[in-house]
Motif scaffolding. Structure first.
Motif, PDB file in Angstrom:
ATOM      1  N   GLU A  37     -12.717   5.244 -49.253  1.00  0.00           N
ATOM      2  CA  GLU A  37     -11.786   4.142 -49.023  1.00  0.00           C
ATOM      3  C   GLU A  37     -12.307   3.199 -47.934  1.00  0.00           C
ATOM      4  O   GLU A  37     -12.212   1.973 -48.052  1.00  0.00           O
ATOM      5  CB  GLU A  37     -10.440   4.715 -48.628  1.00  0.00           C
ATOM      6  CG  GLU A  37      -9.337   3.682 -48.496  1.00  0.00           C
ATOM      7  CD  GLU A  37      -9.006   3.032 -49.837  1.00  0.00           C
ATOM      8  OE1 GLU A  37      -8.518   1.869 -49.826  1.00  0.00           O
ATOM      9  OE2 GLU A  37      -9.242   3.649 -50.895  1.00  0.00           O
ATOM     10  N   ALA A  38     -12.872   3.769 -46.871  1.00  0.00           N
ATOM     11  CA  ALA A  38     -13.426   2.937 -45.802  1.00  0.00           C
ATOM     12  C   ALA A  38     -14.605   2.096 -46.320  1.00  0.00           C
ATOM     13  O   ALA A  38     -14.756   0.914 -45.981  1.00  0.00           O
ATOM     14  CB  ALA A  38     -13.860   3.807 -44.627  1.00  0.00           C
ATOM     15  N   THR A  43     -16.826  -3.063 -48.029  1.00  0.00           N
ATOM     16  CA  THR A  43     -17.526  -3.826 -49.064  1.00  0.00           C
ATOM     17  C   THR A  43     -16.719  -5.051 -49.498  1.00  0.00           C
ATOM     18  O   THR A  43     -17.268  -6.154 -49.700  1.00  0.00           O
ATOM     19  CB  THR A  43     -17.791  -2.926 -50.272  1.00  0.00           C
ATOM     20  OG1 THR A  43     -18.534  -1.773 -49.842  1.00  0.00           O
ATOM     21  CG2 THR A  43     -18.565  -3.659 -51.345  1.00  0.00           C
ATOM     22  N   ARG A  44     -15.401  -4.908 -49.614  1.00  0.00           N
ATOM     23  CA  ARG A  44     -14.567  -6.036 -50.001  1.00  0.00           C
ATOM     24  C   ARG A  44     -14.591  -7.130 -48.930  1.00  0.00           C
ATOM     25  O   ARG A  44     -14.660  -8.329 -49.240  1.00  0.00           O
ATOM     26  CB  ARG A  44     -13.141  -5.558 -50.252  1.00  0.00           C
ATOM     27  CG  ARG A  44     -12.236  -6.654 -50.812  1.00  0.00           C
ATOM     28  CD  ARG A  44     -10.837  -6.132 -51.086  1.00  0.00           C
ATOM     29  NE  ARG A  44     -10.842  -5.076 -52.094  1.00  0.00           N
ATOM     30  CZ  ARG A  44     -10.615  -3.779 -51.810  1.00  0.00           C
ATOM     31  NH1 ARG A  44     -10.369  -3.392 -50.559  1.00  0.00           N
ATOM     32  NH2 ARG A  44     -10.649  -2.883 -52.774  1.00  0.00           N
ATOM     33  N   ARG A  45     -14.549  -6.709 -47.674  1.00  0.00           N
ATOM     34  CA  ARG A  45     -14.602  -7.691 -46.602  1.00  0.00           C
ATOM     35  C   ARG A  45     -15.945  -8.433 -46.609  1.00  0.00           C
ATOM     36  O   ARG A  45     -16.004  -9.657 -46.412  1.00  0.00           O
ATOM     37  CB  ARG A  45     -14.388  -7.002 -45.259  1.00  0.00           C
ATOM     38  CG  ARG A  45     -12.961  -6.510 -45.053  1.00  0.00           C
ATOM     39  CD  ARG A  45     -12.858  -5.783 -43.723  1.00  0.00           C
ATOM     40  NE  ARG A  45     -11.508  -5.282 -43.510  1.00  0.00           N
ATOM     41  CZ  ARG A  45     -11.164  -4.518 -42.457  1.00  0.00           C
ATOM     42  NH1 ARG A  45     -12.083  -4.192 -41.540  1.00  0.00           N
ATOM     43  NH2 ARG A  45      -9.918  -4.108 -42.333  1.00  0.00           N
ATOM     44  N   PHE A  46     -17.015  -7.685 -46.801  1.00  0.00           N
ATOM     45  CA  PHE A  46     -18.336  -8.314 -46.826  1.00  0.00           C
ATOM     46  C   PHE A  46     -18.469  -9.278 -48.013  1.00  0.00           C
ATOM     47  O   PHE A  46     -19.006 -10.375 -47.892  1.00  0.00           O
ATOM     48  CB  PHE A  46     -19.403  -7.215 -46.902  1.00  0.00           C
ATOM     49  CG  PHE A  46     -20.794  -7.768 -47.058  1.00  0.00           C
ATOM     50  CD1 PHE A  46     -21.486  -8.286 -45.969  1.00  0.00           C
ATOM     51  CD2 PHE A  46     -21.408  -7.791 -48.305  1.00  0.00           C
ATOM     52  CE1 PHE A  46     -22.759  -8.795 -46.125  1.00  0.00           C
ATOM     53  CE2 PHE A  46     -22.681  -8.312 -48.456  1.00  0.00           C
ATOM     54  CZ  PHE A  46     -23.363  -8.819 -47.362  1.00  0.00           C
ATOM     55  N   TRP A  47     -17.930  -8.896 -49.148  1.00  0.00           N
ATOM     56  CA  TRP A  47     -18.030  -9.765 -50.338  1.00  0.00           C
ATOM     57  C   TRP A  47     -17.222 -11.045 -50.176  1.00  0.00           C
ATOM     58  O   TRP A  47     -17.676 -12.132 -50.530  1.00  0.00           O
ATOM     59  CB  TRP A  47     -17.580  -8.997 -51.568  1.00  0.00           C
ATOM     60  CG  TRP A  47     -17.584  -9.831 -52.805  1.00  0.00           C
ATOM     61  CD1 TRP A  47     -16.521 -10.326 -53.476  1.00  0.00           C
ATOM     62  CD2 TRP A  47     -18.732 -10.264 -53.525  1.00  0.00           C
ATOM     63  NE1 TRP A  47     -16.893 -11.042 -54.560  1.00  0.00           N
ATOM     64  CE2 TRP A  47     -18.275 -11.022 -54.627  1.00  0.00           C
ATOM     65  CE3 TRP A  47     -20.105 -10.089 -53.347  1.00  0.00           C
ATOM     66  CZ2 TRP A  47     -19.126 -11.601 -55.549  1.00  0.00           C
ATOM     67  CZ3 TRP A  47     -20.952 -10.660 -54.265  1.00  0.00           C
ATOM     68  CH2 TRP A  47     -20.475 -11.426 -55.358  1.00  0.00           C
TER      69      TRP A  47
END
Length: 303
Positions: A37-38, A43-47
């Motif tokens: 989950e972390a 990854t979502r924040r980076f994308w």
């Protein structure tokens, strides 16, 4: 020698004897889900943060706008035999080539490739039109060739090679043969001289007519001004009034027909004065010596 067992790694460890297996698996599954989950959140924040930068770096191809390339060629004139097959006409043509599918770097090569075909096509039309045209009438050939291009083979002419398509529009002019030009030169020199002389004579006649008309307009005005300033004081003679004046009655006054024909002019010199006594009638003609007077005529006085 006695073999010493190697220290097992973290993944090869086995639960101690007597430890519950279910509790160990449960702890590892919870730990794995937390790490996954972390990782997904990071990854979502980076994308999300890198997406605007990646949009600027993406390669986008805009739709290709067709560009029309145009070129004009004026090759050597075509020699077309005239009527009689002795003299020729010189047919000069300017070819306008255009294409929307040819690349600019290959446009000239395609034009050179199709130029010979267009010249042969125009030559066939010109030969067919010039077979009955005299060699000294290039205007007739030009009219016939223009009509043939409009009716039989109208431009633009289309040529294709593979996926490349070209359009050609010829612009035609007709000229005389140099030998015919030399033969016609004396005739045209004489004709031009005669036309210049005729134009000069016509202009002289126009100037003379204009001068006479101006003189006629100035003469009545001067006469009218002289009549008003210096009125006549003597009556005209009977013979002159009879020859040039209106018809008069027995008393010598102008008759009704003369007044009706002459009309009244308030500003004329005739109405500006009134004669004091009537004019005398003209004298009767006298017979020749030795000739008897006609019946009804008074006898002349004897001296």
């Amino acid at each position: 020698m006695t073999a010493v067992p190697e220290d097992p790694g973290p993944g090869d460890r086995r639960p101690a004897t007597g430890a519950p297996v279910d509790g160990w698996r449960r702890r590892w599954s919870v730990r794995t889900r937390a790490l996954g989950e972390a990782a997904r959140v990071r990854t979502r924040r980076f994308w999300d943060g890198a997406q605007p930068t990646l949009r600027q770096l993406w390669w986008t191809e805009e739709p290709v706008t067709p560009v029309t390339t145009v070129d004009r060629r004026a090759p050597e004139p075509l020699a077309v035999p005239a009527q009689g097959q002795v003299y020729v006409f010189l047919v000069r043509a300017t070819y306008t080539w255009s294409s929307e599918t040819a690349r600019p770097e290959l446009f000239g090569w395609y034009v050179d490739y199709f130029q010979q075909q267009a010249a042969q096509r125009l030559h066939r039309l010109a030969v067919r039109c010039a077979v009955e045209v005299p060699p000294h009438r290039p205007r007739d050939l030009h009219a016939a060739l223009t009509a043939a291009l409009a009716d039989d083979d109208p431009p633009p002419w289309t040529y294709a090679r593979g996926e490349v398509t070209f359009a050609c529009e010829p612009d035609v002019t007709v000229h005389l043969d140099e030998r015919v030009r030399k033969l016609l030169q004396p005739y045209w020199e004489q004709r031009i001289a005669l036309e210049c002389e005729r134009d000069l004579a016509r202009r002289r006649a126009e100037y003379a007519e204009e001068r006479d008309r101006r003189d006629r307009q100035e003469t009545p005005s001067a006469t009218r001004a002289g009549d008003v300033s210096e009125p006549a004081t003597t009556a005209p003679s009977a013979n002159r009034s009879e020859a040039t004046g209106p018809a008069r009655d027995a008393g010598g006054m102008p008759g009704e027909a003369g007044r009706a024909r002459r009309g009244s002019r308030p500003d004329g010199p005739v109405e500006s004065f009134t004669p004091l006594e009537p004019l005398l009638p003209p004298p009767a003609p006298r017979p020749a010596p030795g000739q008897r007077p006609r019946p009804g005529e008074p006898e002349p006085p004897r001296v």
